[in-house]
Write an enzyme that holds these catalytic residues in place. Structure first.
Site, PDB file in Angstrom:
ATOM      1  CD  GLU A   1      33.244  18.257  34.640  1.00  0.00           C
ATOM      2  OE1 GLU A   1      31.616  19.510  35.178  1.00  0.00           O
ATOM      3  OE2 GLU A   1      33.313  17.748  33.440  1.00  0.00           O
TER       4      GLU A   1
ATOM      5  CG  HIS B   1      38.468  16.374  24.504  1.00  0.00           C
ATOM      6  ND1 HIS B   1      37.651  17.089  23.317  1.00  0.00           N
ATOM      7  CD2 HIS B   1      36.467  15.515  24.628  1.00  0.00           C
ATOM      8  CE1 HIS B   1      35.928  18.166  23.835  1.00  0.00           C
ATOM      9  NE2 HIS B   1      35.520  16.082  24.395  1.00  0.00           N
TER      10      HIS B   1
END
Length: 324
Positions: free
Chosen positions: A60, A127
């Protein structure tokens, strides 16, 4: 107007902006052949090619840094963060590089980071998070969180056309659980403008994202009891449309703020402070917040249901406020 899902609205916004502007391109994990974790970019690789739909490694910080560099060279990258939870891996690039560059050198950084966030899908603590407050606190970033397909499409288009970084939080539960009318012609929803989704004279209910659905259900139940709730969807979390919020509070005198993120230092605290500073004399009751508790998001479905705010909990808070 045709009725489409929240997911389709995001897909249309990306497709149309890429079709209209060759400087717009996508980066992210599995967004090419696989079409993205939620299939929003399915078919994009075949239409726009591998130079504009770029599959990246699991890095990322790396691909956000590459997007910042491309933005500084005049491109308009749109990064897909597969789950908003992983945005923390790119935190330094976002808050120290993207957010501060315009302040330091007055150069534009036209970058959008799409961040699928939120719970109700029983996906566990890694998540399901709502990390929007991390970025509201960082000067140099705009932060949006649409609740409807119309707003999702218009806000994403506005974000892509904005000259500086925007963190675009899209709620995963809404992808296939929210449908609404969206005009076929080109339009934007300007950043920094809240929307009064439902007018009422008795209590202001201020919220955003997936909580708007729950707020509508609660407002309808309160109306049956003779209490009319005004539902304010802030839509953009920074810059915050304080004018719309304060106008509503002046009208009703009572406020409930609802969000899915934990309460401590959340956006609800900022909204409550603004109300206390600017329109305290109009209040007929304390400002009330309803949020998730200050714990990680549970994996267990019954525990997650207990953890999240919902229409039943909102009705209970509104009932208390109505009788204050």
């Amino acid at each position: 107007m045709p009725e489409i899902t929240y997911l389709e609205a995001i897909r249309q916004a990306l497709w149309e902006e890429m079709d209209q502007n060759e400087q717009v391109f996508l980066l992210g994990e599995d967004i090419g052949t696989y079409g993205g974790a939620f299939k929003i970019t399915k078919g994009f690789l075949e239409k726009f090619g591998e130079d504009r739909v770029i599959d990246t490694p699991l890095s990322e910080s790396g691909f956000v840094g590459a997007a910042i560099g491309a933005a500084l060279m005049g491109m308009r990258p749109v990064v897909e963060m597969q789950f908003a939870d992983f945005i923390s891996c790119a935190f330094d690039q976002i808050v120290n590089m993207a957010a501060k560059h315009h302040y330091r050198l007055r150069e534009p950084v036209p970058l959008v980071i799409r961040a699928p966030y939120g719970g109700r899908l029983h996906a566990g603590p890694f998540h399901s998070q709502c990390p929007e407050a991390w970025f509201i606190h960082s000067p140099g970033l705009k932060v949006v969180a649409p609740a409807t397909p119309y707003d999702a499409k218009g806000l994403l288009k506005a974000s892509i056309r904005d000259p500086n970084p925007v963190i675009y939080f899209e709620h995963k539960y809404l992808y296939r659980h929210a449908k609404g009318e969206v005009p076929p012609e080109d339009y934007i929803v300007p950043l920094g403008q809240a929307d009064v989704k439902r007018a009422g004279a008795d209590i202001s209910l201020i919220t955003y994202g997936a909580m708007v659905q729950q707020a509508f259900q609660a407002a309808d139940q309160m109306s049956e009891q003779g209490v009319e709730v005004e539902l304010v969807d802030v839509r953009t979390l920074y810059p915050l449309d304080t004018d719309t919020i304060l106008t509503s509070v002046k009208k009703t005198g009572k406020v409930l703020i609802v969000h899915e993120a934990p309460q401590v230092c959340g956006i609800g605290a900022e909204i409550a402070a603004v109300i206390a500073e600017d329109v305290f004399r109009y209040l007929d009751a304390p400002v009330v917040r309803l949020t998730a508790p200050h714990t990680p998001v549970p994996f267990s479905p019954p525990l997650e249901d207990y953890y999240l705010p919902n229409a039943t909990k909102i009705v209970a808070k509104l009932t208390d406020l109505a009788s204050y």
